[in-house]
Design a protein around this motif. Structure first.
Motif, PDB file in Angstrom:
ATOM      1  N   LYS A 194     -35.112 -19.535  54.403  1.00  0.00           N
ATOM      2  CA  LYS A 194     -33.771 -19.004  54.654  1.00  0.00           C
ATOM      3  C   LYS A 194     -33.805 -18.171  55.922  1.00  0.00           C
TER       4      LYS A 194
ATOM      5  N   ASP B  15     -27.933 -16.586  60.166  1.00  0.00           N
ATOM      6  CA  ASP B  15     -27.316 -17.119  61.374  1.00  0.00           C
ATOM      7  C   ASP B  15     -26.716 -15.920  62.098  1.00  0.00           C
TER       8      ASP B  15
ATOM      9  N   GLU C  28     -24.123 -15.214  58.581  1.00  0.00           N
ATOM     10  CA  GLU C  28     -24.137 -15.996  57.343  1.00  0.00           C
ATOM     11  C   GLU C  28     -25.571 -16.430  57.025  1.00  0.00           C
TER      12      GLU C  28
ATOM     13  N   ALA D 230     -28.342 -18.942  55.903  1.00  0.00           N
ATOM     14  CA  ALA D 230     -28.463 -20.389  56.050  1.00  0.00           C
ATOM     15  C   ALA D 230     -29.859 -20.823  55.634  1.00  0.00           C
TER      16      ALA D 230
ATOM     17  N   PHE E 182     -33.195 -22.976  56.317  1.00  0.00           N
ATOM     18  CA  PHE E 182     -33.864 -23.295  57.576  1.00  0.00           C
ATOM     19  C   PHE E 182     -35.025 -24.229  57.298  1.00  0.00           C
TER      20      PHE E 182
ATOM     21  N   SER F 204     -28.910 -25.926  48.459  1.00  0.00           N
ATOM     22  CA  SER F 204     -27.578 -25.833  47.859  1.00  0.00           C
ATOM     23  C   SER F 204     -27.655 -25.151  46.493  1.00  0.00           C
TER      24      SER F 204
ATOM     25  N   LEU G  84     -26.812 -21.748  49.181  1.00  0.00           N
ATOM     26  CA  LEU G  84     -26.579 -21.827  50.628  1.00  0.00           C
ATOM     27  C   LEU G  84     -25.629 -22.980  50.946  1.00  0.00           C
ATOM     28  N   HIS G  85     -24.903 -22.817  52.040  1.00  0.00           N
ATOM     29  CA  HIS G  85     -23.886 -23.799  52.400  1.00  0.00           C
ATOM     30  C   HIS G  85     -24.194 -24.554  53.691  1.00  0.00           C
ATOM     31  N   LYS G  86     -25.266 -24.173  54.366  1.00  0.00           N
ATOM     32  CA  LYS G  86     -25.650 -24.912  55.571  1.00  0.00           C
ATOM     33  C   LYS G  86     -27.152 -24.761  55.788  1.00  0.00           C
ATOM     34  N   VAL G  87     -27.671 -25.659  56.594  1.00  0.00           N
ATOM     35  CA  VAL G  87     -29.096 -25.636  56.923  1.00  0.00           C
ATOM     36  C   VAL G  87     -29.237 -25.835  58.426  1.00  0.00           C
ATOM     37  N   GLN G  88     -30.220 -25.157  58.991  1.00  0.00           N
ATOM     38  CA  GLN G  88     -30.478 -25.237  60.418  1.00  0.00           C
ATOM     39  C   GLN G  88     -31.924 -25.632  60.662  1.00  0.00           C
TER      40      GLN G  88
END
Length: 147
Positions: A68, A71, A76, A78, A80, A108, A112-116
């Motif tokens: 994690k 961002d 937020e 995210a 990782f 998810s 979490l709602h996004k991944v980078q």
């Protein structure tokens, strides 16, 4: 075939590949010692990161490092992806895509709602990431100077 969280022994095995993974991922740009690469991996794990492994017949065929991050552009949390690697003998079988999908589900489930991730210019994996829906957000650019 299954994907699950790596055991401590499997994590040690993954660490044995750290220098190779680093060199492949950075496309020769990275110039760190193997000790420094291991320090980076240890820091990733120390900060809550973990590996998911794809294995078949009691053999690890590939892994993905998941953690994690914040961002910093929108404050937020995210997911990782620290690293993804498939051993050369097992490439071109869809393993990297399966590992990414497993990581997405896990992140998810963690709320979490996004991944980078970070990918170096010229890395062939960029095509996979785009296929999976990753979008380019920023580009680090550099110019060598000497006066």
């Amino acid at each position: 075939m299954s994907i699950r969280r790596a055991t401590r022994i499997e994590t040690q095995t993954i660490w044995n590949y750290s220098f190779t993974v680093f060199n492949e991922a950075t496309m020769g740009y990275g110039k760190l010692t193997s000790d420094k690469v291991l320090q980076m991996a240890a820091s990733f794990l120390h900060n809550g990161g973990y590996y998911l492994v794809h294995h078949e017949n009691d053999m690890i065929q590939g892994w993905i490092g998941v953690g994690k991050t914040v961002d910093h552009y929108n404050n937020e949390m995210a997911g990782f992806i620290f690293e993804i690697y498939v051993l050369p003998l097992f490439r071109k079988r869809g393993i990297a895509e399966k590992l990414c999908e497993a990581a997405f589900r896990q992140l998810s489930a963690e709320g979490l709602h996004k991944v980078q991730l970070n990918v170096f210019a010229g890395n062939r994996a960029k095509h996979l990431y785009q296929k999976l829906g990753f979008q380019e957000v920023s580009s680090l650019m550099e110019k060598r100077i000497s006066y």
